[in-house]
Design a protein around this motif. Structure first.
Motif, PDB file in Angstrom:
ATOM      1  N   ASP A 166      38.905  27.079  52.904  1.00 13.77           N
ATOM      2  CA  ASP A 166      40.075  27.251  52.052  1.00 13.77           C
ATOM      3  C   ASP A 166      41.213  27.725  52.944  1.00 13.77           C
ATOM      4  O   ASP A 166      41.334  28.911  53.226  1.00 13.77           O
ATOM      5  CB  ASP A 166      39.782  28.254  50.936  1.00 13.77           C
ATOM      6  CG  ASP A 166      40.907  28.306  49.913  1.00 13.77           C
ATOM      7  OD1 ASP A 166      42.045  27.990  50.298  1.00 13.77           O
ATOM      8  OD2 ASP A 166      40.642  28.647  48.755  1.00 13.77           O
ATOM      9  N   THR A 171      39.722  31.454  54.161  1.00 17.23           N
ATOM     10  CA  THR A 171      38.320  31.811  53.945  1.00 17.23           C
ATOM     11  C   THR A 171      37.462  30.561  54.064  1.00 17.23           C
ATOM     12  O   THR A 171      37.949  29.443  53.930  1.00 17.23           O
ATOM     13  CB  THR A 171      38.091  32.389  52.533  1.00 17.23           C
ATOM     14  OG1 THR A 171      38.617  31.466  51.586  1.00 17.23           O
ATOM     15  CG2 THR A 171      38.743  33.735  52.362  1.00 17.23           C
ATOM     16  N   HIS A 173      33.896  28.843  52.587  1.00 17.58           N
ATOM     17  CA  HIS A 173      32.912  28.918  51.513  1.00 17.58           C
ATOM     18  C   HIS A 173      31.710  28.048  51.848  1.00 17.58           C
ATOM     19  O   HIS A 173      31.857  27.042  52.533  1.00 17.58           O
ATOM     20  CB  HIS A 173      33.493  28.381  50.197  1.00 17.58           C
ATOM     21  CG  HIS A 173      34.676  29.138  49.701  1.00 17.58           C
ATOM     22  ND1 HIS A 173      35.932  28.949  50.207  1.00 17.58           N
ATOM     23  CD2 HIS A 173      34.781  30.097  48.754  1.00 17.58           C
ATOM     24  CE1 HIS A 173      36.778  29.748  49.582  1.00 17.58           C
ATOM     25  NE2 HIS A 173      36.102  30.459  48.696  1.00 17.58           N
ATOM     26  N   LYS A 175      27.906  26.665  49.775  1.00 17.93           N
ATOM     27  CA  LYS A 175      27.031  26.721  48.609  1.00 17.93           C
ATOM     28  C   LYS A 175      25.618  26.962  49.120  1.00 17.93           C
ATOM     29  O   LYS A 175      25.152  26.264  50.029  1.00 17.93           O
ATOM     30  CB  LYS A 175      27.120  25.382  47.877  1.00 17.93           C
ATOM     31  CG  LYS A 175      26.490  25.365  46.513  1.00 17.93           C
ATOM     32  CD  LYS A 175      26.869  24.035  45.836  1.00 17.93           C
ATOM     33  CE  LYS A 175      26.172  23.882  44.511  1.00 17.93           C
ATOM     34  NZ  LYS A 175      26.507  22.595  43.876  1.00 17.93           N
ATOM     35  N   VAL A 188      27.694  30.727  45.441  1.00 22.35           N
ATOM     36  CA  VAL A 188      28.726  30.340  46.398  1.00 22.35           C
ATOM     37  C   VAL A 188      29.030  31.558  47.265  1.00 22.35           C
ATOM     38  O   VAL A 188      29.238  32.658  46.743  1.00 22.35           O
ATOM     39  CB  VAL A 188      30.010  29.862  45.667  1.00 22.35           C
ATOM     40  CG1 VAL A 188      31.149  29.665  46.654  1.00 22.35           C
ATOM     41  CG2 VAL A 188      29.728  28.563  44.926  1.00 22.35           C
ATOM     42  N   CYS A 189      28.981  31.374  48.570  1.00 23.64           N
ATOM     43  CA  CYS A 189      29.204  32.492  49.486  1.00 23.64           C
ATOM     44  C   CYS A 189      30.581  32.324  50.133  1.00 23.64           C
ATOM     45  O   CYS A 189      30.981  31.206  50.457  1.00 23.64           O
ATOM     46  CB  CYS A 189      28.133  32.510  50.569  1.00 23.64           C
ATOM     47  SG  CYS A 189      26.475  32.592  49.883  1.00 23.64           S
ATOM     48  N   GLU A 190      31.250  33.443  50.318  1.00 24.00           N
ATOM     49  CA  GLU A 190      32.605  33.385  50.871  1.00 24.00           C
ATOM     50  C   GLU A 190      32.687  34.275  52.105  1.00 24.00           C
ATOM     51  O   GLU A 190      32.385  35.471  52.041  1.00 24.00           O
ATOM     52  CB  GLU A 190      33.621  33.827  49.815  1.00 24.00           C
ATOM     53  CG  GLU A 190      35.044  33.679  50.283  1.00 24.00           C
ATOM     54  CD  GLU A 190      36.063  33.852  49.152  1.00 24.00           C
ATOM     55  OE1 GLU A 190      35.735  33.510  48.005  1.00 24.00           O
ATOM     56  OE2 GLU A 190      37.160  34.346  49.433  1.00 24.00           O
ATOM     57  N   GLU A 224      28.754  34.525  42.945  1.00 21.01           N
ATOM     58  CA  GLU A 224      29.165  34.493  44.346  1.00 21.01           C
ATOM     59  C   GLU A 224      28.572  35.650  45.141  1.00 21.01           C
ATOM     60  O   GLU A 224      28.273  36.705  44.568  1.00 21.01           O
ATOM     61  CB  GLU A 224      30.698  34.637  44.448  1.00 21.01           C
ATOM     62  CG  GLU A 224      31.463  33.467  43.897  1.00 21.01           C
ATOM     63  CD  GLU A 224      32.964  33.610  44.149  1.00 21.01           C
ATOM     64  OE1 GLU A 224      33.441  34.749  44.367  1.00 21.01           O
ATOM     65  OE2 GLU A 224      33.644  32.579  44.130  1.00 21.01           O
ATOM     66  N   ASN A 226      30.471  37.554  47.714  1.00 25.73           N
ATOM     67  CA  ASN A 226      31.870  37.534  48.147  1.00 25.73           C
ATOM     68  C   ASN A 226      32.410  38.952  48.300  1.00 25.73           C
ATOM     69  O   ASN A 226      32.563  39.647  47.307  1.00 25.73           O
ATOM     70  CB  ASN A 226      32.685  36.748  47.117  1.00 25.73           C
ATOM     71  CG  ASN A 226      34.166  36.729  47.432  1.00 25.73           C
ATOM     72  OD1 ASN A 226      34.586  37.190  48.487  1.00 25.73           O
ATOM     73  ND2 ASN A 226      34.946  36.217  46.507  1.00 25.73           N
TER      74      ASN A 226
END
Lengths: 236, 195
Positions: A166, A171, A173, A175, A188-190, A224, A226
């Motif tokens: 992004d 950032t 991301h 999955k 979802v990991c950020e 997430e 996150n």
């Protein structure tokens, strides 16, 4: 009837609620007369059921949750473009004066953080080093368990299925799925760019430490991790 | 079992008409939906959160999302199921934040001698409030057990409705409810005389 079916506890509640066919009702009743273990378990369930039937009365005393003014939700129109996000404190954010105080406070905070970071760099000679955290206290969960978790710090693991950047938010991301052939269960990991955590590759099996959150934005509505606070690639 | 819910739900056709009017921006319809669901969702949240003031904060966030998302609601589920799922996620987020903010008691109290050393109340001494005991026991159940009990006995939902609200199969709901009731019965066994 097999032994397993005789001790079938799934029949206890329908039996209690009168929802079992007469033949099964009779069979279970006679079984309960002879099986002390099932009788004890049935007694606990019956007590729980009797207590639960009083839940409405108990909830009656809970009336009186203050009702916030409806104007707080600014729902003059339900169109998303016209509704206004007012942050987690809609009442506080409602007046222009209070908003000004929040903005001023945010500016002071940012300056303080920048100043502290500069001094830290100068004194220690280190830059942007990840803080030392005790990851052993993070709650270990399977991906399927994440939705019902209430702990803030979690560790979970799975296969990296999609990775995307992004650019706007700076950032990364990805999955994380429990099973690459079943994309149904995922989080979802950020990764924040500032964390300096190396991005995993698609197909990697990784363990992820971070903060558990839910993203309720329309079109997202997923759980997430996150931000990701630590990441270990277990299998390439 | 079909326990009557403590809050009178709207008739489905009335509710549908209200949602359509609210989607068109009718403030009276929005008010009616808010009134219909505020206490109902609040009572469910109270079992998880415990503190009415915190419940009010979470309700604010829930209805903000409800009214922001109402334009996209297409009746693929019941209105209750839709609002409940929003409330459930808000509640989980709130509990996560609350846990993160919690400080060890020693850090607040400082010295051990400042702690309350009185014996905990003995149920045999009398004076125990049955409703309080029950609420506390339900609130302390694991989240999955708590929600099936609350949805079934407070909201009077069927297994099918619960499975839609929770996103799992009716069989899973039934077995979870079985375990939850047995657990509740076990935990409240010392208080049985209050039944």
């Amino acid at each position: 009837m097999t032994v397993r079916k005789t001790h079938d506890r799934s029949k206890f509640l329908p039996y209690l609620e009168g929802g079992l066919p007469p033949a099964e009702t009779e069979k279970l009743a006679s079984h309960l007369e002879t099986c002390a273990r099932c009788r004890a378990e049935f007694a606990a369930l019956r007590d729980g059921h009797t207590w639960a039937l009083k839940l409405k009365d108990a909830a009656g005393d809970m009336a009186g949750i203050p009702s916030g003014p409806l104007t707080d939700f600014a729902p003059a129109s339900t169109s998303p473009s016209r509704s206004r996000w007012m942050g987690p404190f809609p009442r506080l954010a409602a007046s222009a004066g209070t908003r000004a105080v929040w903005i001023l406070g945010a500016i002071v905070l940012v300056q303080f953080v920048l100043l502290a970071a500069t001094n830290f760099d100068r004194l220690s000679g280190r830059r942007n080093e990840a803080p030392q955290m005790d990851f052993s206290s993070f709650r270990a969960l399977t991906i399927q368990e994440v939705p019902s978790n209430t702990e803030p710090h979690i560790v979970t693991q799975g296969y990296v299925q999609e990775v995307w950047q992004d650019a706007h938010e700076d950032t990364l991301h990805f999955k994380l799925v429990a099973d690459p052939h079943d994309p149904g269960a995922f989080v979802v990991c950020e990764i924040l760019a500032s964390s300096r955590i190396a991005a995993p590759r698609q197909g990697n099996f990784v363990r992820v430490y971070g903060i558990s959150r839910y993203d309720a934005q329309q079109g997202r509505e997923w759980h997430e991790v996150n931000p990701v606070l630590n990441l270990a690639v277990l299998k390439h | 079992m079909a326990t009557a819910p403590p809050f009178t739900p709207l008739a489905p056709d009335v509710e549908r008409a209200l949602v359509l009017a609210a989607q068109a921006g009718d403030p009276d319809a929005i008010r009616a939906l808010y009134d219909a669901y505020h206490d109902r969702i609040g009572a469910i949240l109270l079992f998880s959160i415990g503190d009415p003031v915190q419940v009010q904060d979470v309700l604010q966030a829930v209805f903000l999302k409800v009214f922001r998302g109402l334009g996209g609601f297409r009746f693929r589920s019941s209105v209750f199921t839709w609002i409940y799922r929003i409330a459930r996620n808000e509640c989980l987020n709130h509990l996560r934040r609350r846990e993160a903010e919690r400080m060890p008691l020693d850090a607040i109290l400082g010295a051990r001698e400042e702690a309350d050393t009185r014996r905990p109340a003995n149920p045999r001494d009398g004076g125990l409030d049955r409703d309080l005991v029950l609420r506390d026991a339900v609130a302390r159940l694991p989240a999955k057990m708590r929600e099936v009990i609350v949805l079934r006995y407070l909201e009077g939902l069927s297994y099918e409705e619960m499975s839609r609200a929770l996103g799992c199969r009716p069989g899973t709901v039934a077995s979870r409810l079985n375990r939850a009731l047995a657990e509740l019965g076990d935990r409240l066994a010392p208080m049985r005389r209050l039944l």
